[in-house]
Structure formats: C-alpha cells, structure tokens
Write an enzyme that holds these catalytic residues in place. Structure first.
Site, short mmCIF file in Angstrom:
data_model
loop_
_atom_site.label_atom_id
_atom_site.label_comp_id
_atom_site.label_asym_id
_atom_site.label_seq_id
_atom_site.Cartn_x
_atom_site.Cartn_y
_atom_site.Cartn_z
N LYS A 24 12.10 74.19 -29.58
CA LYS A 24 11.74 75.26 -28.66
C LYS A 24 12.94 76.16 -28.40
O LYS A 24 12.82 77.40 -28.44
CB LYS A 24 11.23 74.65 -27.36
CG LYS A 24 10.37 75.58 -26.53
CD LYS A 24 9.88 74.90 -25.27
CE LYS A 24 8.67 74.02 -25.54
NZ LYS A 24 8.34 73.15 -24.39
N GLY A 103 4.96 63.05 -24.84
CA GLY A 103 5.59 61.95 -24.11
C GLY A 103 6.85 62.38 -23.41
O GLY A 103 7.36 61.68 -22.55
N ARG A 340 6.49 78.49 -32.94
CA ARG A 340 6.73 77.35 -33.85
C ARG A 340 5.81 77.53 -35.06
O ARG A 340 4.88 78.34 -35.02
CB ARG A 340 6.43 76.03 -33.15
CG ARG A 340 4.99 75.94 -32.68
CD ARG A 340 4.75 74.65 -31.93
NE ARG A 340 3.50 74.75 -31.20
CZ ARG A 340 3.18 74.02 -30.15
NH1 ARG A 340 4.01 73.12 -29.70
NH2 ARG A 340 2.02 74.16 -29.56
N HIS A 456 -13.39 45.97 -56.06
CA HIS A 456 -14.04 46.55 -57.23
C HIS A 456 -14.71 47.88 -56.89
O HIS A 456 -14.53 48.89 -57.58
CB HIS A 456 -15.08 45.55 -57.77
CG HIS A 456 -15.90 46.10 -58.89
ND1 HIS A 456 -17.15 46.66 -58.69
CD2 HIS A 456 -15.65 46.21 -60.22
CE1 HIS A 456 -17.63 47.08 -59.85
NE2 HIS A 456 -16.74 46.81 -60.79
N ASP A 819 -0.56 46.34 -65.22
CA ASP A 819 -0.18 45.07 -65.83
C ASP A 819 1.33 44.85 -65.76
O ASP A 819 1.80 43.75 -65.52
CB ASP A 819 -0.64 45.01 -67.29
CG ASP A 819 -2.08 44.54 -67.39
OD1 ASP A 819 -2.38 43.47 -66.83
OD2 ASP A 819 -2.90 45.25 -67.99
N TYR A 902 4.47 62.83 -69.74
CA TYR A 902 3.25 63.10 -68.98
C TYR A 902 2.86 61.92 -68.10
O TYR A 902 3.30 60.79 -68.31
CB TYR A 902 2.08 63.43 -69.92
CG TYR A 902 1.66 62.28 -70.80
CD1 TYR A 902 0.73 61.33 -70.34
CD2 TYR A 902 2.17 62.12 -72.09
CE1 TYR A 902 0.35 60.26 -71.14
CE2 TYR A 902 1.80 61.06 -72.89
CZ TYR A 902 0.88 60.13 -72.41
OH TYR A 902 0.52 59.07 -73.19
#
Ligand code: ADP
Ligand code: MG
Ligand code: MG
Length: 943
Positions: A24, A103, A340, A456, A819, A902
């Site tokens: 701010k 807060g 902001r 699955h 794997d 890639y």
C-alpha cells in the site's frame, strides 16, 4: 553512524522497495511521484515494525520524533493543524505489508478528533451531523482495533439509542444524539478497559502505530502466513501508512468508490467500478447502501468522471498492469487512496495480455509471464456458470476439470448403450476398472464414490479430457439395485445430475455451464509462446480422434501412441485372446494374421491425421494377462456351468419318475416337461456344455499360467516381444505397410517405432534385426523406400546406466517417467499412493507426490546423466518425455532446463505445456549463474 530512518513522506519514499514500504505504501508513494492526486502522508517502514518486535515490543527510540516531524510537514502542506479546533488536520492510519494479507489491523479513520476538535469542526463545516458522526466512528474504530474492545459494546449502545429516539437509519440521528453516543462510547471504554479514550491526537497516533505493529503477530496474520507459505524473504513486518483524511461524506458533491482500470470479468478495456455519493471509505465495501456503477458518473459527476478516465490511463501506463484502485471525491475534488494489481479471471487475464501487447503497454514476453498454467487450465474446460447459484448435493475430489450434466447410469454397458443412442449419460460407480473403458467413451463424465486423484477413473478421465469427480464418499452407491443415496436423497438411474470436475461438486439436475474459451485471444497468446519456446510439445494419443484433438490444441506430433489401447477394442479383444491362448506358433500366427490389417488401418488413420508431424508408435507393452479375464470370474463361470449341467441331467429324469409314480395328477405335467427337454436337446447333443466348459477351463489354465507374482516387473514390454516375436513382427509390419501405402498416396509422414521396457542394447539389436528383415520385404512389395526412426523408452534404471550403448543403436530416447519413478524409488505406484505417500507428504518426508510432480533431485538427476551419456555416443540423439509428468508445469520447466527436445502429454494439456515451455525459457534467460548454482534453486540437480 546515522540512525536508521523509519519515516518517509510519500514523495520521498523509494517506491520500488515494496519490502520496506509494504504494497500500500509503495503504491501511494509511486502515485504521488507521478503526480496523481494522493492526499499528503507518510510511511513508517516495515523495518520499524521488525525493530519493534526485536526490542520486545517497544517502539524504536526515535520513531515518535520522526513521526512528529512528519506531522508538522503535513500541517505545512495542508495548512491545517493537528488538534486545532479551528482548522483541524485528520489522518487515517493504515497497515500494509509487502504481500497483502487479511488478519492485519483495520484502518482507523478520522484520527485527530477529540472533544474540543469535534466542536470546532461542527462549527466550521456548519454540519454537526457530519462532525459528530466522524467522531463516533473514530471512537468506535479506535476502541476496537487500537484498544481492543469488543465491537458489540458499541453496537448495543448505537442500537438502543436509535430505539430510544425512534430512528431507523444512522443518517436520521441528530447531532445532539450523536454527541451523546460519543459520550456513551467513551464511558464504556473507560469502564471495560480502565483506560480513557485518548484526547491528545499524538497519543492517539502512538497507540495506533503500536496496534498496527502488534497485528503483524496476531493469530490470524500468523496463521495466514503459515498457510500460504509467506516467508520473511517475501514479507517481513508491516508498514504503517499515515494519510491526510479526505471526506467523501461532505454532501452531494462528495463520493467514494473503488474501480478497475479494465473490466476484471471480461478484460474489456473500460473503466469498471462502483461508487457511493455522500459516503465514507468503508461504506462501499460494507454493503450498507448499494453502490452505483461508475457508468452513472458520466451524468452525475461528469468532471470527476473525466478525471477518473485520465487516472485510469496514467495508472496503467505507469504500472503496466491492470490496477484496482480506491478513490474519494471531497466537494468535487478527486483523490486516489490506494492502487494495486487487479485480480482477474482467466478469460480477462488472457484478453488483457493480448490487448496490452497490441496497445504497446507490454512486451509479448511480459504478457506471457502474466498468465499462470492454472489460469489456462480454467479456460480449457467447460465450467459451471457462476451467475447461477445452486447448492451442491455433495462434494468429492476434483479429479479431471470440466463440467457436464447427464443421466445417471450405474454400469459401463448401459452407459455405452444409452450413450450410443445419443443420450447424455454420467457413469456413476463405486470405483471403475479397466473393463469399464467402453462406458467411459460414451459418457459425458464420471463420478465415483471411492478412490483418489490417481484412481483408475481419475487417470483415464484425465487422459480423455472428461470431467471426473472421485472419492465422493457422501454418496452411497448400490450398483445392483441401481440407486444412489446422498444425505437421504435418492438418485435413480436416468435422473439428471451435473458434476464439476474442477471443484468436485455434484449437483442435482441440470446446472447451466459455459463453453471453454479456446478463442482467438488464447490462440494468439499461444502463438507467441510457440515463437519463444525451444522445447517441443507433443501429445499422447492412441486413436485418430485423440490425434485430431492433439492437432487442434497445437501438438507438434505424437510422442506416445500406445498400441495396446487398440487391442482392447471390443472387436479385437477376442482375437487378441486367441493369440494369447494359442498353443502352437501356427495357431498364434492365425490370430495375428487377423490383427495385422486392423493395426495397419489404425496406423494409417493416425499417421495421415498427423501428416507432416512425427508419430511415435510404441510396440506392445503390458503383460498379456491384462487382456484375459480374471481368475475369479472364470472360476465363477465354470462353477455355474457345472451346476446348470447337473440340473439339466436331473431334469431329464423327471418324466420317467412321474410315470413310475402313476399318480394321475402328475401325468399332465409330463408332456410340457418333455417338450422343454426336446427344445433343449440341441444343447445336449452338441455337447455344448462340455465344449464350453473345456474352453473355459483351458482359458483358466492359461490365465493361471500367465499369472505373475509381480506383473509390472514381469513378462512385459520388449521381453514379451522377444519371447513371442510374431507379435512385434506383426506390429512392425503394420507400421511399415501403413507407411508405404501412405507414401504412395503422397502423404507426408514421419513414423517412429519405440520399444518399451528395454534394459540392454542386445534387446534393441534383436528387434532391429527383425525390422531390417521386414523393411526389406515391405520395400520390395511396394517398390518404395520406407524411412522411419527407431527409439527406446527409458524407464528402467539399467537403461539409464547403459544409455551410451543404447544410444548407439537408436535415433531417440523417450523417458517413461512413471515407470522410471517407480524404479528409482522402488515404489509400486498404486501401493505407495494408497498406503504411505499421503503420510510421507504430511510429514514432509517427501514434499510432493513424485508420480504427479517429477522428482527432480532423484529421477531428474538420473535423466540428466542418461542424456549426457546418450548424446556422448550419439550426438544426434533426440530426447523426449512421455507420461503424465509431461503435462505438469513444474516438470515441463525442468524438462526445458534439461534441454529435452520435447514433452508429450495428454492432448488437453498441450496448451498448458506450450505456455509453460515459453515461460521456462523466459525465466531461464533472466537467471544468472549464481542462481543456477544455488543448492536451493529448484532445478539444480548437482546437489
Ligand atoms: P483496506 O486494506 O482494508 O482496503 P484501507 O487502508 O485501504 O484498508 O482503508 C479502508 C477504507 O478507508 C478504504 O475505503 C479507503 O479508501 C478509506 N480510507 C483510507 N484512508 C483514507 C483517507 N485518508 N481519507 C479517506 N478515506 C480513506
Ligand atoms: Mg484499501
Ligand atoms: Mg511404461
């Protein structure tokens, strides 16, 4: 040594230092510097806050002296003076750290008012209502946030006074009554806290500053920093902003509001916002009165509206980002109180990125870095229309984003049948199995009551880009009786539900959804990404339909085409089983001959769909038992068959028994029974049962024979190919013949054959020999030359260690990181995810799930070594990655730093990979050597 300076007037502060000034404060300083109308004020730095705590909660020595000096300067600038009843100065005291967080302390407005000043103000403004209302607000806010008295004490006083004088609204209160409320407020503070409300403005100031500092360590703020991992390096302490008050509540020519420099919902380049006439700051947010759209300002306050338009352009030009700002108009004069970066939805973010480049506000590089992969994810799927507010029935785990509605169906066969008929269905099951796959194809979405993000259902749905919610435990599913129950509510087959795979919500009935926005803005942004990135992006696609999707999303080829998916199709499976169950090579060959044309036509479709782009076809990988029925189901069927056979035999004895009994009432039943038996004779004569039984038992024997203790480490991949050469040879022949035919048709194709599960170069050499043989035959047959690339998956640790040798006989490597991760950790994925990974993550033994986010320090390091060794012996070696990690943003960034050629991922993640690859490149260009060598640098694999 000069003492640390803690206080900076807005015009003197170095607004680049957000750490020191807070967000701010930095914004106010910057706006002051560029000449925007910010009321004069000063910032007390975050360093003062840190020092306050270092000193055991004592204000630094010189702080109040500096504050007083700065107040004096404010007095000079404004021509007003603090605590002077005839011409009083008022300020607001506001908190603000480098990262905005809820807060921390609320803002105190109107500081500087006291019993005498309020009288003077009332006289000077001729507005007692305004003066006493301001004082009332100060005492309440100060009492609450600076002194810590519970709000309800003030609320009770206000409510009872209103009742006593018969006022409905605050605005109906007379100055005299407001004055009485002030007295009551002060009394309750004294009574409850044993302290007076301070009359000295400087004392008010000191108490307020301390309260702001203290709020930094308040429970809510501390929890918030912990939750969002805000480290001291990101934000350390809060600053205090002291700002001259301006009043939006001084009459019809005053107002207050908040605005965005562009519409944060659509990204449209127009002023967007709301305001309230004759109101003060927080009234807009508090929702006491309904604010008006700034569109009305053109008529109501045309001059100020023009000024706001000017401010909007100045802010954007300066901050080069959409701004969210606060303004107040005091008697016709416009002031800006905060700015902001504006938070926008994904569509707006993409649109503004494109627009701001075209308006020359941003460079393409900057525009690309504004968009996070998560934002993109939102755009690529159908979403619930947020303007309709419906209560969800239940919430499960969001497993695959997108929203869909459809009729509930409880099994895959019915899903397939009804789906084929054109109905929209949602497959709802406790959990899904590989044999449900046909139901997935015809369903709009999948919902399960069990399983997690890697179940699955979740994995398959993500691969297909279908919405999926899993682990929705509130829903009890009775598949047999085709009914589901949620909190006492029953869902029957055919009932319509809507699910949102992005949030995990399940709704009753059809909830409106909105189309994904793969529109021109996103296409342009991704085109820019393509210009910048060096990492290629391919897709995993098993069918020509997938291939079409992949192309649509901009894939530059297929990095993984799994041939087993083709084996699983309903018309193929029986032939595949024939092949597996064959006892002799000839028998096997017969089945294989039937498969050849099918595979060939699959490959032709995919290769021609991907014309001009490479297609990596992987030869058969999974263990054979995956294509066979399970032991349990076979045993069950065999038992039933035997039972039926026995019943039939017993039935045959009935007519004779009846005859023997000679009871007339039974005699009449003989003919019908004999009739049925006659009808059934066919079964008996052909010995259908015996044949069936024999066949089933044969299958059972084979299934038991192929059963393995540890199938994923067993007879699969190239090991299968070596033992049954006919299978791999057929697949190679299918690829080469498909290629030959397409070449003849003039289609530009780039086939690549990839071998799974390789651990030694000898395996590759064996396959390569077959390839040479077959190539010769095919080339002779078609009279042309067929070119293709030959490569291997890298998913076995030994393959990494032997990379140099493997590279000598291959054109490319493709990391199978699923794997490879299992092999590197010696974890079986399913067991790990079910049994201990969640605990490991919770205890921070492992920070992430290595099956979702590539484990850079372990698996990543192995990859790095593999690439080095591979390229040393074959400098032309191409290297890619296929598997889920290829679509995970952080893993993609790592693949870029490794110099991979890639990544290959699910078609739906291709746009995300394209963007991330560009961002990775841009971020890399900004990194210096020191950062790259820092052990904490996340992509550093040397430590
Ligand atoms: P938050 O961080 O909650 O937005 P702010 O410090 O921005 O807190 O202030 C809360 C409200 O008070 C805002 O509406 C703001 O515009 C208003 N406000 C703050 N300072 C002043 C001031 N000096 N004059 C008028 N209004 C102010
Ligand atoms: Mg604010
Ligand atoms: Mg694999």
């Amino acid at each position: 040594m000069e003492a640390t300076r803690y206080v900076y007037p807005f015009e003197e502060a170095d607004s680049r230092d957000r750490q020191l000034l807070g967000g701010k404060g930095a914004g106010l300083a910057e706006m002051t510097r560029i000449g925007l109308p910010v009321p004069p004020g000063f910032v007390i730095t975050t360093e003062a806050c840190v020092e306050y705590f270092a000193k055991g909660r004592k204000l630094p020595k010189h702080l109040m002296i500096e504050v007083k000096t700065n107040i004096r300067r404010l007095e000079e600038k404004t021509g007003k003076s603090f605590g002077n009843p005839n011409n009083p100065l008022f300020v607001s005291v506001r908190s603000g750290s480098a990262i905005s967080m809820p807060g921390m302390m609320d803002t105190i407005l109107n500081l500087g008012l006291n019993d005498t000043v309020v009288k003077g103000l009332s006289k000077a403004t001729q507005n007692g209502r305004f003066a006493y209302d301001a004082y009332r607000r100060l005492i309440q806010l100060f009492g609450k946030v600076a002194m810590g008295l519970d709000d309800t004490y003030f609320d009770v006083i206000l409510r009872e006074t209103k009742k006593r004088v018969g006022a409905n609204l605050d605005t109906e209160l007379q100055p005299k009554t407001l004055g009485e409320i002030c007295q009551e407020y002060k009394r309750v503070i004294k009574k409850e806290l044993g302290q007076e409300f301070p009359q000295d403005p400087l004392e008010q100031m000191e108490i307020a500053i301390e309260a702001v500092f203290r709020s930094w360590m308040g429970k809510r703020a501390v929890d918030y920093r912990k939750e969002f991992k805000i480290s001291p390096a990101m934000a350390n302490g809060t600053a205090v902003n002291v700002c001259t008050m301006v009043f939006g509540n001084m009459g019809p020519d005053s107002a207050t509001g908040v605005a965005f420099t562009r519409d944060p919902g659509t990204g449209e380049n127009v002023l967007f916002g709301e305001y309230l006439v004759n109101a003060q700051g927080e009234d807009v947010v508090a929702g006491i009165r309904t604010p008006k759209s700034v569109l009305h300002m053109k008529d109501e306050m045309p001059k100020q509206c023009r000024e706001l338009e000017k401010v909007r352009h100045i802010l954007e030009k300066h901050f080069r980002e959409v701004q969210d700002f606060e303004f107040t108009i005091e008697r016709g004069n416009l002031y800006i109180l905060q700015t902001r970066n504006g938070k926008m939805n994904a569509a707006a973010l993409v649109k503004t990125s494109r627009d701001m480049v075209q308006e020359r506000l941003l460079a393409k590089e900057e525009a690309l870095l504004r968009i996070s992969p998560e934002h993109l994810e939102q755009l690529l799927h159908r979403r619930i229309d947020l303007s309709t507010q419906v209560e969800p029935l239940a919430q499960g785990i969001p497993a695959s984003p997108g929203a869909a509605h459809g009729k509930v169906v409880f099994d895959a066969d019915r899903a397939e049948r009804r789906g084929t008929l054109g109905e929209s269905v949602i497959l709802v099951r406790e959990e899904t199995k590989p044999e449900d796959i046909h139901g997935f194809f015809r369903s709009k979405a999948i919902l399960t009551s069990r399983g997690g993000k890697t179940s699955h259902a979740a994995v398959v749905a993500r691969g297909m880009g279908k919405p999926c919610v899993v682990g929705c435990e509130e829903i009890e599913i009775d598949e047999r009786n085709k009914v589901a129950t949620v909190n006492g509510h029953r869902i029957l087959e055919g009932d319509v539900i809507t699910i949102d795979g992005a949030t995990g919500y399940v709704y009753q009935g059809e909830v409106p959804t909105v189309e994904p926005e793969f529109g021109p803005d996103l296409k342009t942004i991704l085109k820019w990404a393509d210009e910048i990135r060096s990492l290629g992006v391919r897709a995993n696609a098993d069918t020509s339909k997938d291939a079409a999707t992949a192309r649509k999303f901009g894939a530059e080829g297929i990095g993984l085409c799994r041939t087993e998916r083709m084996f699983n199709a309903a018309d193929r499976l029986p032939i595949v089983r024939e092949m597996i169950l064959a006892d002799t090579t000839q028998e096997r060959q017969k089945a294989i001959d039937k498969l050849l044309p099918m595979q060939k036509s699959d490959f032709k479709k995919i290769l021609s769909r991907m014309r001009g782009l490479p297609v990596t076809i992987r030869l058969l990988d999974p263990p054979l038992h995956e294509f066979l029925p399970s032991v349990e189901s076979l045993v069950w069927e065999i038992e039933r068959l035997k039972e039926v056979k026995k019943s039939l035999e017993q039935m045959e004895t009935i007519p004779d028994s009846f005859k023997v009994i000679l009871e007339p009432s039974l005699q009449k039943h003989i003919p019908p029974i004999e009739h049925i038996l006659g009808e059934l004779s066919e079964i008996k004569e052909k010995e259908l049962f015996d044949e069936l039984l024999q066949r089933k038992e044969e299958i059972l024997r084979k299934v038991r024979e192929t059963a393995e203790v540890n199938p994923m480490l067993g007879h699969r991949g190239v090991r299968l190919g070596i033992k049954y050469p006919e299978i791999y040879k057929m697949q190679i022949q299918a690829v080469l013949e498909a290629s030959a035919e397409l070449i003849k048709e003039g289609v530009d194709i780039l086939p690549e054959i990839m071998i799974p599960q390789v651990c030694t170069a000898q395996e590759l050499k064996q396959v390569d020999r077959w390839m040479d043989e077959i190539r010769e035959i095919v080339e002779k047959k078609y009279g042309i030359c067929v070119l293709f690339k030959f490569g291997t998956m890298i998913e076995v640790v030994r393959a990494c260690m032997r990379a140099g040798r493997l590279a000598e006989v291959t054109d490319f490597f493709s990391f199978g990181t699923n794997d490879l991760t299992q092999a590197t950790f010696s974890f079986s994925r399913e067991d790990a995810e079910k049994k201990f990974l969640p605990l490991y993550n919770e205890m921070q033994i492992l920070m992430d799930n290595p099956f979702e986010i590539l484990d850079i320090k372990g698996v990543g390091r192995l990859m790095k070594i593999t690439i080095e060794w591979g390229k040393r012996s074959n400098p032309k070696l191409k290297v890619g990655i296929c598997g889920e990690h290829g679509g995970n943003p952080r893993s993609v960034e790592f693949c870029h730093t490794l110099g991979l050629d890639y990544v290959s991922c699910s078609p739906y993640r291709v746009p995300i990979a394209r963007l991330t690859a560009a961002q990775a490149k841009l971020r890399e260009m900004r990194r210096d050597r020191a950062e790259l060598e820092d052990p904490d640098y996340p992509f550093n694999v040397s430590f």
